[in-house]
Design an enzyme around this catalytic site. Structure first.
Site, PDB file in Angstrom:
ATOM      1  N   TYR A 178     -17.920 -11.731   7.109  1.00 57.30           N
ATOM      2  CA  TYR A 178     -18.704 -11.437   5.907  1.00 57.30           C
ATOM      3  C   TYR A 178     -18.262 -12.302   4.727  1.00 57.30           C
ATOM      4  O   TYR A 178     -17.103 -12.713   4.671  1.00 57.30           O
ATOM      5  CB  TYR A 178     -18.555  -9.966   5.530  1.00 57.30           C
ATOM      6  CG  TYR A 178     -19.068  -8.988   6.541  1.00 57.30           C
ATOM      7  CD1 TYR A 178     -19.947  -9.364   7.551  1.00 57.30           C
ATOM      8  CD2 TYR A 178     -18.667  -7.651   6.493  1.00 57.30           C
ATOM      9  CE1 TYR A 178     -20.407  -8.436   8.475  1.00 57.30           C
ATOM     10  CE2 TYR A 178     -19.123  -6.720   7.414  1.00 57.30           C
ATOM     11  CZ  TYR A 178     -19.990  -7.115   8.401  1.00 57.30           C
ATOM     12  OH  TYR A 178     -20.436  -6.196   9.312  1.00 57.30           O
TER      13      TYR A 178
ATOM     14  N   SER B  81     -26.179  -0.062   9.383  1.00 63.87           N
ATOM     15  CA  SER B  81     -27.618  -0.175   9.101  1.00 63.87           C
ATOM     16  C   SER B  81     -28.343   1.168   9.167  1.00 63.87           C
ATOM     17  O   SER B  81     -29.419   1.270   9.759  1.00 63.87           O
ATOM     18  CB  SER B  81     -28.279  -1.180  10.053  1.00 63.87           C
ATOM     19  OG  SER B  81     -27.857  -2.489   9.781  1.00 63.87           O
TER      20      SER B  81
ATOM     21  N   GLY C 102     -37.900   2.436   1.574  1.00 64.68           N
ATOM     22  CA  GLY C 102     -39.294   2.371   1.153  1.00 64.68           C
ATOM     23  C   GLY C 102     -39.601   1.203   0.240  1.00 64.68           C
ATOM     24  O   GLY C 102     -40.755   1.001  -0.153  1.00 64.68           O
TER      25      GLY C 102
ATOM     26  N   GLY D 177     -32.756  -1.712   4.643  1.00 59.14           N
ATOM     27  CA  GLY D 177     -33.601  -1.452   3.484  1.00 59.14           C
ATOM     28  C   GLY D 177     -34.978  -0.925   3.802  1.00 59.14           C
ATOM     29  O   GLY D 177     -35.678  -0.414   2.917  1.00 59.14           O
TER      30      GLY D 177
END
Length: 347
Positions: free
Chosen positions: A53, A236, A245, A241
Site C-alpha cells: 500500500y 471491502s 450509494g 464504495g
C-alpha cells in the site's frame, strides 16, 4: 465498541478495523494521522496495512507509504501500545516488490525488517500473507481460477517452510500472531494441520473480501472458522464504495476510487448496479444509511473478528463510525436475505 477474540489468543480486537490503503495517495499524511486518532478515540484498536500500500494508484514511488505514515504517527503520538498493527507480505508476481519473488524462507525476513522500519516499531501484531504463491480465488478470479495447475507437494512444502520462518520471527519477538489473506478453505486447513503437527504458529485470522455483494466466505470457510477458531478480517465491506450509494445513477464523485479505477477492480458491472439498487431499497425501507447497513450486516456474521473499512477523509470516517448506533432488526435481515437471493454474486 464490541470486542472480539482474535482466534484462540487472549487478544481482543474491535469489531471495526481501520483500513489504511489510501494513506499516502488519496489521503495525505496529516489527515491519515487524524483518522488514526479518531479511530482510537471511538474504540477501534486495530489498523490494517500492507507493504504494497497505498493503492489508487499503486506506484513504485509510493509503495510502502501507508506503513511509513503509520510509523510517523507512532513516532509523533507515542501510542504504539494502543494500536494493534496488522500488515502483509506481498505474494508472488508483484514486480515492484523484490522483483516479484514468491513468499519464502528468504523473502519473509527481508519483508518483515522492511515493514518494521517503515512502521517505526520493533514488532508486528498480526503478520499476514497477502495472497498465496499458488494464486487465489479472490479478486474476481473465482470465475476462472484453475487449481489443477498447482503442485500439491510444492505447496505443502512451502507452507511448512513459511511456518518455520514465521516461528523464528515469533520467537525473536518481531511477530505476535500469524494470519492469511485471500486464502481458500483447503489452503487454510493445511496451514492449520501443518502448524498443529509441527508445533508451529497457528493461523489466527484470515483476511478475505466480504460484503453484502461478496459472500463467498459464507460456505466452506465459515465452517472452518467455526471449528478452527480462525476469525475473518473482512476487507471491502462497502464493495469499494458501491455500498455507500455514491455511484448510483452513474455518479462518479471527484477524487473517488471510481474516478481513478472506473471498473473498481471488476466490481462495477450491470449486475452489481442492480444489486446496489436492491440493497438501497432495503435500507430506505428501514430508515437506514446504506453504508451503515452494509457494515452492520458484516458485524452480525458469526465468523467475523473485525470488519476493515477505510475512508478517504476524516469526515467520511466520522460518518461511517455512526454505524455503532445502527441495529438491524430481524425484518431488515430477512429483507437483506431476499435481496441477496435475487442478486447473488453480482461480480
Amino acid at each position: 465498541m464490541k470486542m472480539n477474540r482474535l482466534g484462540r489468543t487472549e487478544t481482543l480486537v474491535s469489531e471495526l478495523c481501520l483500513g489504511t490503503m489510501t494513506f499516502g495517495t488519496q489521503t495525505p499524511e496529516a489527515d491519515s494521522h487524524r483518522q488514526i486518532d479518531i479511530a482510537l478515540d471511538r474504540g477501534i484498536n486495530i489498523a490494517d496495512t500492507a507493504e504494497l500500500y497505498p493503492v489508487n494508484p499503486m506506484t513504485a514511488r509510493t509503495q510502502g507509504d501507508s506503513e511509513r505514515i503509520i510509523g510517523s504517527w507512532v513516532a509523533k503520538s507515542g501510542r504504539r501500545k494502543d494500536l494493534l498493527v496488522a500488515t502483509k507480505i506481498s505474494g508472488e508476481g508483484q514486480a515492484r516488490i523484490r522483483d516479484g519473488a514468491p513468499i519464502s524462507r528468504q523473502t519473509i525476513p527481508v519483508a518483515v525488517e522492511s515493514s518494521l522500519k517503515r512502521l517505526n516499531t520493533d514488532y508486528i501484531d498480526i503478520y499476514q500473507l497477502h495472497w498465496p504463491n499458488r494464486g487465489s480465488y479472490m479478486f474476481r478470479q473465482n470465475w476462472t481460477y484453475d487449481p489443477t495447475r498447482q503442485s500439491t507437494s510444492e505447496t505443502l512444502d512451502n507452507m511448512a517452510e513459511t511456518l518455520e520462518t514465521v516461528d523464528d520471527l515469533v520467537k525473536a519477538g518481531k511477530i505476535r500472531f500469524f494470519g492469511l489473506s485471500n486464502e481458500s478453505a483447503w489452503g487454510t486447513a493445511n496451514w492449520l494441520r501443518i502448524a498443529r503437527e509441527r508445533g508451529l504458529p497457528k493461523v489466527e485470522s484470515i483476511q478475505n473480501e466480504y460484503s453484502l455483494m461478496c459472500r463467498l466466505y459464507d460456505t466452506d470457510l465459515a465452517e472452518l472458522s467455526h471449528h478452527e477458531s480462525v476469525g475473518l478480517l473482512a476487507y471491502s465491506p462497502l464493495a469499494t464504495g458501491l455500498l455507500t450509494g455514491k455511484y448510483r445513477n452513474g455518479a462518479v464523485p471527484d477524487g473517488s476510487r471510481k474516478s481513478i479505477s472506473p471498473k473498481l477492480g471488476g466490481r462495477s458491472t450491470d449486475r452489481s448496479t442492480r444489486a446496489v439498487e436492491g440493497y438501497w431499497e432495503v435500507a430506505r425501507k428501514h430508515g437506514l444509511d446504506l453504508a451503515h447497513m452494509a457494515l452492520a450486516f458484516c458485524a452480525t456474521r458469526p465468523f467475523m473478528a473485525s470488519t476493515i473499512f477505510g475512508a478517504t477523509t476524516s469526515a467520511q470516517l466520522e460518518h461511517l463510525l455512526k454505524v455503532t448506533e445502527t441495529t438491524l432488526t430481524d425484518e431488515c435481515l430477512d429483507d437483506i436475505d431476499k435481496a441477496h437471493r435475487s442478486n447473488p454474486m453480482p461480480y
